[in-house]
Design a protein around this motif. Structure first.
Motif, PDB file in Angstrom:
ATOM      1  N   ASP A   1      35.874  44.129  39.490  1.00  0.00           N
ATOM      2  CA  ASP A   1      34.728  43.271  39.795  1.00  0.00           C
ATOM      3  C   ASP A   1      35.050  42.256  40.885  1.00  0.00           C
ATOM      4  OD1 ASP A   1      34.694  44.297  37.005  1.00  0.00           O
ATOM      5  OD2 ASP A   1      32.676  43.448  36.994  1.00  0.00           O
TER       6      ASP A   1
ATOM      7  N   ARG B   1      28.782  41.732  38.133  1.00  0.00           N
ATOM      8  CA  ARG B   1      28.934  40.345  37.694  1.00  0.00           C
ATOM      9  C   ARG B   1      29.442  39.469  38.839  1.00  0.00           C
ATOM     10  NH1 ARG B   1      33.046  39.881  33.433  1.00  0.00           N
ATOM     11  NH2 ARG B   1      34.026  41.617  34.531  1.00  0.00           N
TER      12      ARG B   1
ATOM     13  N   TYR C   1      24.508  38.662  35.540  1.00  0.00           N
ATOM     14  CA  TYR C   1      24.999  39.461  34.408  1.00  0.00           C
ATOM     15  C   TYR C   1      26.140  38.702  33.725  1.00  0.00           C
ATOM     16  CZ  TYR C   1      22.506  42.886  37.217  1.00  0.00           C
ATOM     17  OH  TYR C   1      21.551  43.528  37.955  1.00  0.00           O
TER      18      TYR C   1
ATOM     19  N   ALA D   1      27.843  43.781  33.092  1.00  0.00           N
ATOM     20  CA  ALA D   1      27.014  44.448  34.091  1.00  0.00           C
ATOM     21  C   ALA D   1      26.366  45.686  33.490  1.00  0.00           C
ATOM     22  CB  ALA D   1      27.868  44.823  35.295  1.00  0.00           C
TER      23      ALA D   1
ATOM     24  N   ASP E   1      25.052  33.550  37.376  1.00  0.00           N
ATOM     25  CA  ASP E   1      25.492  34.945  37.323  1.00  0.00           C
ATOM     26  C   ASP E   1      24.377  35.803  36.719  1.00  0.00           C
ATOM     27  OD1 ASP E   1      26.706  37.404  36.906  1.00  0.00           O
ATOM     28  OD2 ASP E   1      28.603  36.543  36.229  1.00  0.00           O
TER      29      ASP E   1
ATOM     30  N   SER F   1      30.682  36.220  38.245  1.00  0.00           N
ATOM     31  CA  SER F   1      31.698  35.262  37.776  1.00  0.00           C
ATOM     32  C   SER F   1      33.120  35.631  38.176  1.00  0.00           C
ATOM     33  CB  SER F   1      31.604  35.096  36.254  1.00  0.00           C
ATOM     34  OG  SER F   1      30.350  34.562  35.889  1.00  0.00           O
TER      35      SER F   1
END
Length: 342
Positions: A220, A295, A319, A323, A317, A297
């Protein structure tokens, strides 16, 4: 050109697709100022093809299939019912071909006269307008060529791209995962040095530092940096940035010869990797993460481990829990982390 003025008022409907992977879509075709203009049904321009570069894939057959020279993957189909537009395109192509300069002294004289005319016109034609015109007519195949030439100079700093054969399919899946469905394919390249995070080159060539893959436990983070770079490229076209920093003569050279001098690309490459990263507005960042289903974050904490400076991104965020789907499978991520042979 009299023929061009004659056909500038006609329109036709056809089927257009940007790449072989895209679905054909119904479009409106019209003849503009030395270009074939392809627009959607809401009259929004989708593509401009330079008339001298329009080629036909199936002469004498129907539906007539046209494409921009050098990019046969982008096509426009016109049925026999659009005979007037087909005839107009063919007549203009023939007229342009007859007027092409031939090798020899006459060609040199014509080219010199054309260059002199363009230079004189440059006194009244703002550099910004010339740059904008260059960006509108340069096809993707030429952008890719420029990006590849620029990459040869960039590699003097970054070294050869990481290319472990077992990891390349996972890298391709990551590229497809972060791009928007309507965007052209993305060529993702991992480098060991010289790139702090990501750098976008013309032709949709996106460089990513190997540290974003090797130093984090989840994909991510790398996906977040790629999404941010894609949003940054929407704010400023990578080719536009190159032409702007290289001066108006680069736009002129690209329009008249279809190339950029090697010394121009070398000089640009020397500054490209050291340029500070431009911030992306929060709203654009969030839209990018939301559209990609990723995501925000992990990316925010990678920028600031405390989260204090990136708190608005963390709080917004799209999600926060999970996600809709993983960025990559665990097995793909493990393979990708070994792409540099580490």
């Amino acid at each position: 050109m009299t023929a061009l003025q004659q056909y500038q008022r006609i329109e036709a409907t056809g089927l257009w697709r940007a790449t072989p992977q895209d679905q054909r879509r119904e479009v409106i075709v019209s003849i503009g100022d030395a270009t074939l203009v392809i627009s959607d049904l809401q009259d929004r321009a989708l593509a401009h093809w330079s008339l001298p570069a329009v080629a036909r894939a199936n002469p004498g057959e129907h539906p007539a299939i046209f494409y921009p020279d050098g990019d046969p993957g982008e096509t426009l189909e016109l049925t026999e019912a659009e005979a007037q537009m087909i005839g107009a395109i063919e007549k203009l192509r023939s007229a342009i071909e007859r007027r092409r300069p031939r090798p020899g002294r006459l060609r040199a004289v014509i080219l010199a006269a054309s260059a002199a005319s363009v230079l004189a016109l440059g006194v009244f034609w703002l550099p910004g307008a010339m740059q904008e015109h260059a960006l509108s007519v340069v096809p993707l195949v030429k952008r890719v060529e420029i990006g590849q030439q620029l990459m040869t100079h960039v590699q003097r700093v970054t070294g050869q791209p990481c290319s472990d054969a077992q990891a390349l399919p996972a890298l391709a899946r990551l590229a497809d995962r972060v791009r928007a469905p309507q965007d052209r394919p993305l060529r993702l390249t991992v480098v060991r040095a010289g790139v702090n995070s990501t750098v976008f080159l013309p032709g949709r060539i996106l460089l990513i530092s190997s540290t974003l893959i090797e130093d984090y436990e989840e994909p991510d983070v790398a996906a977040g940096f790629l999404i941010a770079e894609l949003q940054r490229a929407r704010m400023e076209d990578p080719l536009e940035r190159l032409l702007h920093e290289s001066g108006w003569m680069s736009s002129f050279r690209l329009l008249t010869t279809g190339t950029l001098p090697d010394k121009t690309l070398r000089a640009y490459a020397e500054t490209l990797l050291t340029r500070p990263t431009q911030p992306v507005p929060l709203a654009d960042l969030l839209e990018g993460f939301r559209a990609a289903g990723v995501r925000a974050s992990p990316y925010a904490y990678a920028l600031d481990v405390s989260g204090e400076q990136t708190l608005p991104l963390i709080e917004a965020d799209p999600y926060p829990q999970a996600a809709p789907s993983p960025v990559l499978s665990d097995s793909d991520w493990v393979r990708l982390q070994g792409i540099c042979g580490g």
